[in-house]
Scaffold this motif. Structure first.
Motif, PDB file in Angstrom:
ATOM      1  N   THR A   1       0.897  -1.382   0.245  1.00 13.72           N
ATOM      2  CA  THR A   1      -0.201   0.285  -0.114  1.00 13.72           C
ATOM      3  C   THR A   1       0.919   1.204  -0.037  1.00 13.72           C
ATOM      4  O   THR A   1       2.147   1.075   0.330  1.00 13.72           O
ATOM      5  CB  THR A   1      -0.868   0.038   1.197  1.00 13.72           C
ATOM      6  OG1 THR A   1       0.142  -0.149   1.713  1.00 13.72           O
ATOM      7  CG2 THR A   1      -1.724  -1.298   1.300  1.00 13.72           C
TER       8      THR A   1
ATOM      9  N   ASN B   1       4.415   7.904  -5.205  1.00 16.72           N
ATOM     10  CA  ASN B   1       3.528   7.521  -7.120  1.00 16.72           C
ATOM     11  C   ASN B   1       4.535   6.205  -7.172  1.00 16.72           C
ATOM     12  O   ASN B   1       3.819   6.072  -8.382  1.00 16.72           O
ATOM     13  CB  ASN B   1       3.642   8.518  -7.761  1.00 16.72           C
ATOM     14  CG  ASN B   1       2.096  10.034  -6.704  1.00 16.72           C
ATOM     15  OD1 ASN B   1       1.788   9.433  -5.896  1.00 16.72           O
ATOM     16  ND2 ASN B   1       2.353  11.133  -7.364  1.00 16.72           N
TER      17      ASN B   1
ATOM     18  N   GLN C   1      -5.726  10.580  -4.072  1.00 18.84           N
ATOM     19  CA  GLN C   1      -5.897   9.127  -4.456  1.00 18.84           C
ATOM     20  C   GLN C   1      -7.040   9.004  -5.103  1.00 18.84           C
ATOM     21  O   GLN C   1      -8.020   9.278  -4.260  1.00 18.84           O
ATOM     22  CB  GLN C   1      -5.440   8.584  -3.622  1.00 18.84           C
ATOM     23  CG  GLN C   1      -5.534   6.530  -4.352  1.00 18.84           C
ATOM     24  CD  GLN C   1      -4.947   5.870  -3.576  1.00 18.84           C
ATOM     25  OE1 GLN C   1      -3.951   6.374  -2.268  1.00 18.84           O
ATOM     26  NE2 GLN C   1      -5.471   4.564  -3.661  1.00 18.84           N
ATOM     27  N   LYS C   2      -7.858   8.688  -6.274  1.00 20.55           N
ATOM     28  CA  LYS C   2      -8.762   8.754  -6.560  1.00 20.55           C
ATOM     29  C   LYS C   2      -9.979  10.034  -5.855  1.00 20.55           C
ATOM     30  O   LYS C   2     -10.706   9.656  -6.260  1.00 20.55           O
ATOM     31  CB  LYS C   2      -9.574   7.602  -6.414  1.00 20.55           C
ATOM     32  CG  LYS C   2      -9.018   5.859  -6.860  1.00 20.55           C
ATOM     33  CD  LYS C   2      -9.528   4.509  -5.961  1.00 20.55           C
ATOM     34  CE  LYS C   2      -9.073   3.334  -7.069  1.00 20.55           C
ATOM     35  NZ  LYS C   2      -9.608   2.870  -6.599  1.00 20.55           N
ATOM     36  N   ARG C   3      -8.995  11.164  -6.519  1.00 21.31           N
ATOM     37  CA  ARG C   3      -9.724  12.458  -5.985  1.00 21.31           C
ATOM     38  C   ARG C   3     -10.011  12.465  -4.815  1.00 21.31           C
ATOM     39  O   ARG C   3     -11.321  12.864  -4.625  1.00 21.31           O
ATOM     40  CB  ARG C   3     -11.419  12.566  -7.210  1.00 21.31           C
ATOM     41  CG  ARG C   3     -10.652  12.018  -8.231  1.00 21.31           C
ATOM     42  CD  ARG C   3     -12.123  12.409  -9.281  1.00 21.31           C
ATOM     43  NE  ARG C   3     -11.944  12.223 -11.088  1.00 21.31           N
ATOM     44  CZ  ARG C   3     -13.094  12.387 -11.548  1.00 21.31           C
ATOM     45  NH1 ARG C   3     -14.073  12.713 -11.141  1.00 21.31           N
ATOM     46  NH2 ARG C   3     -12.813  12.855 -12.591  1.00 21.31           N
ATOM     47  N   LYS C   4      -9.725  12.249  -3.771  1.00 17.44           N
ATOM     48  CA  LYS C   4      -9.697  11.713  -2.495  1.00 17.44           C
ATOM     49  C   LYS C   4      -8.540  11.771  -1.948  1.00 17.44           C
ATOM     50  O   LYS C   4      -7.071  11.858  -2.596  1.00 17.44           O
ATOM     51  CB  LYS C   4     -10.502  10.960  -1.709  1.00 17.44           C
ATOM     52  CG  LYS C   4     -11.584  10.382  -2.140  1.00 17.44           C
ATOM     53  CD  LYS C   4     -12.556   9.613  -1.552  1.00 17.44           C
ATOM     54  CE  LYS C   4     -13.890   9.487  -1.936  1.00 17.44           C
ATOM     55  NZ  LYS C   4     -13.999   7.352  -1.424  1.00 17.44           N
TER      56      LYS C   4
END
Length: 441
Positions: free
Chosen positions: A246, A267, A289-292
Motif C-alpha cells: 500500500t 507515486n 488518490q482517486k480524487r480523494k
C-alpha cells in the motif's frame, strides 16, 4: 580584468586610439544587466530613434558603435598564455576569481546541495551538451554547489564547467566516478572555508554507497536518492515486491559502514541513502488518490531530502527570471553573461541577509541604473538618422504644419538656426525645407 585583457586583444588587432576605460566597461555591463528586464529582438534597437524602442538611459550612457566595439573585443585572459588541456581556458581566470569571491562572502550554513546547471548555447563547441528533460537542453554543463537552507537557498558557493576527463577536479576524487567526484571536490571546498558539520544533498546521478562512506570519514553528512543497482546488496525489499504494498509503506536497511538505505512507496518507488539521518520519527503527508485526499507515512530522511535538495534549482529559477538577453558571437560570451547574472543573484541574497527589502527585479534595476548614470561616456552626437519619424513624416501631409518654438534650434535639413518647427514631427524646419523633409527621395 576585462579592461586589461580587452585592450590587449584590441591592440593585437592593430586597433588604434580605442583604449577601453573602466567607466566604459561598467557602462557596458550596465547595458547587459538592463537587457535582462528590458528585452528587445535586436540589441541595436536600444539606440534607434524610433519612439517605440529608443532607450534614453542606454543611448546617453554609451554610443551604439562603442558598445559593439567592446562586445567584439571582450576578453578576460591573455590568448598567448592559454592552456592546451583546458577547453575553458578563455574564461578560466573569471571562474577562479568568481569562486574566490563567492566563497569569501558565503553565509555560514550547514545545508548544501550539488547539481548540474545548463548555460544555454546553440553554437558549435566541443563541450556543448544535450540533456533531455532540462529547460535548457543545449549548452554548457556546469557543476554547481549551492546553499539549501531556507533564508538564503540558491546562493551559489562553487561552480566548475564540465569538459569530460579534463574537468578541473582532483585526481583522487575522480577515483570514485564522475558524479561522486563532484560531491567530494565540493566537500573539500566547504572544509577549506570553515570546519562545520556540513550536510550535502544530491540526486541519484551522484549517489553511491562508497561516496557516503568517504564523506563519513571526513565528518560530512550526505543524503541523496540512489539507483537500484547502487545499493551494495542492502537487505531491503525489491522494487517489484514494494510495488505490491500500500501507499506509504517503507522498508530500510544499512550497510556494514553505517549507510542507511530507505525504500518508500509513493507515486513511485523512492530510494534514499544517507550516512546521518534516521527513519524515525515518521511524518504524515497529504496525497491525492482517486480524487480523494489521503494521509500517508513519510520517513524523516525523505522529508529532509525534499526540503533541502533544491538549492541549485532555486538558483536556476532566480537567474531565469531576468537572464541577460543580449547575445554575443563568441562562444564564451554566454558564460561571461551567465556569471554576471549569477553574481547579481548572489548579491541579492546577501542584500536580503543584511536586512534589505528589495525584490530581485528592483535590486537588478538599481544596479543597472547606477552603472549607467555614473559611468556615462562623453561623446559627440552624430547626424540624425534619415529614417527619423519615417512612420509618420510621409503620411497625412495635411496634419503637418509649422509652428513657432520658444528659442531657435538647428534646422533638420540645412542645419541653420530657425525659430519654427513641424508641429507633428517636432523637428525644427525652415519654410523652404518643409517640403523636402516631408518628401521621399
Amino acid at each position: 580584468m576585462f579592461v586589461k585583457y580587452s585592450n590587449l586583444y584590441a591592440s593585437k588587432k592593430n586597433v588604434l586610439n580605442s583604449t577601453i576605460t573602466e567607466a566604459e566597461m561598467k557602462a557596458f555591463f550596465g547595458i547587459l544587466i538592463l537587457s535582462g528586464y528590458v528585452q528587445l529582438p535586436r540589441r541595436r534597437m536600444f539606440w534607434e530613434n524610433s519612439k517605440d524602442t529608443h532607450n534614453e538611459v542606454v543611448s546617453s550612457a554609451m554610443s551604439r558603435d562603442r558598445f559593439e566595439f567592446i562586445m567584439s573585443n571582450l576578453h578576460c585572459c591573455d590568448n598567448s598564455k592559454l592552456s592546451q588541456q583546458d577547453r575553458f581556458a578563455k574564461v578560466r581566470p573569471l571562474f577562479e576569481a568568481i569562486n574566490r569571491n563567492f566563497q569569501l562572502f558565503c553565509p555560514v550554513r550547514a545545508a548544501h546541495s550539488v547539481d548540474e546547471s545548463m548555460v544555454p548555447y546553440f553554437g558549435r563547441h566541443g563541450c556543448k551538451q544535450f540533456i533531455k528533460g532540462k529547460p535548457n537542453r543545449y549548452g554548457f554543463k556546469i557543476w554547481m554547489g549551492a546553499i539549501s537552507f531556507s533564508d538564503c537557498a540558491g546562493y551559489c558557493v562553487w561552480l566548475e564547467p564540465y569538459q569530460g576527463s579534463n574537468t578541473q577536479i582532483p585526481t583522487m576524487c575522480k577515483l570514485f566516478g564522475l558524479g561522486p567526484s563532484v560531491v567530494l571536490h565540493y566537500s573539500t571546498v566547504l572544509c577549506q572555508m570553515l570546519s562545520l558539520p556540513y550536510h550535502i544533498f544530491f540526486d541519484n546521478f551522484f549517489t553511491t554507497v562508497p561516496l557516503l562512506e568517504e564523506l563519513l570519514r571526513h565528518n560530512i553528512r550526505g543524503t541523496g536518492t540512489v539507483r537500484e543497482n547502487r545499493m551494495s546488496k542492502c537487505t531491503v525489499q525489491s522494487k517489484t515486491d514494494m510495488k505490491k504494498t500500500t501507499r506509504g509503506t517503507y522498508d530500510y536497511g544499512s550497510t556494514e559502514n553505517k549507510v542507511l538505505i530507505v525504500k518508500w512507496n509513493d507515486n513511485n518507488i523512492v530510494n534514499v541513502a544517507t550516512n546521518n539521518l534516521q527513519v524515525h520519527h515518521i511524518h504524515h503527508v497529504s496525497r491525492l488518490q482517486k480524487r480523494k485526499k489521503i494521509t500517508v507515512d513519510q520517513p524523516q530522511c525523505i522529508k529532509a531530502y525534499n526540503a533541502l535538495k533544491g538549492g541549485v534549482d532555486r538558483c536556476h529559477e532566480n537567474i531565469s527570471y531576468y537572464r541577460t538577453s543580449i547575445r554575443g558571437k563568441k562562444w564564451y560570451s554566454c558564460l561571461i553573461f551567465y556569471i554576471l547574472d549569477l553574481s547579481i543573484q548572489n548579491s541579492w541574497h546577501l542584500h536580503r541577509l543584511q536586512g534589505g527589502s528589495m525584490d530581485q527585479l528592483t535590486f537588478r534595476r538599481q544596479i543597472a541604473m547606477t552603472l549607467l548614470e555614473t559611468n556615462r561616456v562623453s561623446r559627440k552626437r552624430g547626424r540624425p538618422s534619415c529614417l527619423e519619424n519615417a512612420e509618420s513624416r510621409f503620411m497625412n501631409t495635411n496634419e503637418h504644419y509649422l509652428v513657432r518654438q520658444d528659442k531657435p534650434t538647428r534646422c533638420r535639413v540645412c542645419h541653420k538656426p530657425v525659430q519654427k518647427k513641424c508641429y507633428k514631427c517636432d523637428v525644427a524646419l525652415h519654410m523652404d525645407c518643409f517640403v523636402p523633409y516631408h518628401t521621399k527621395n
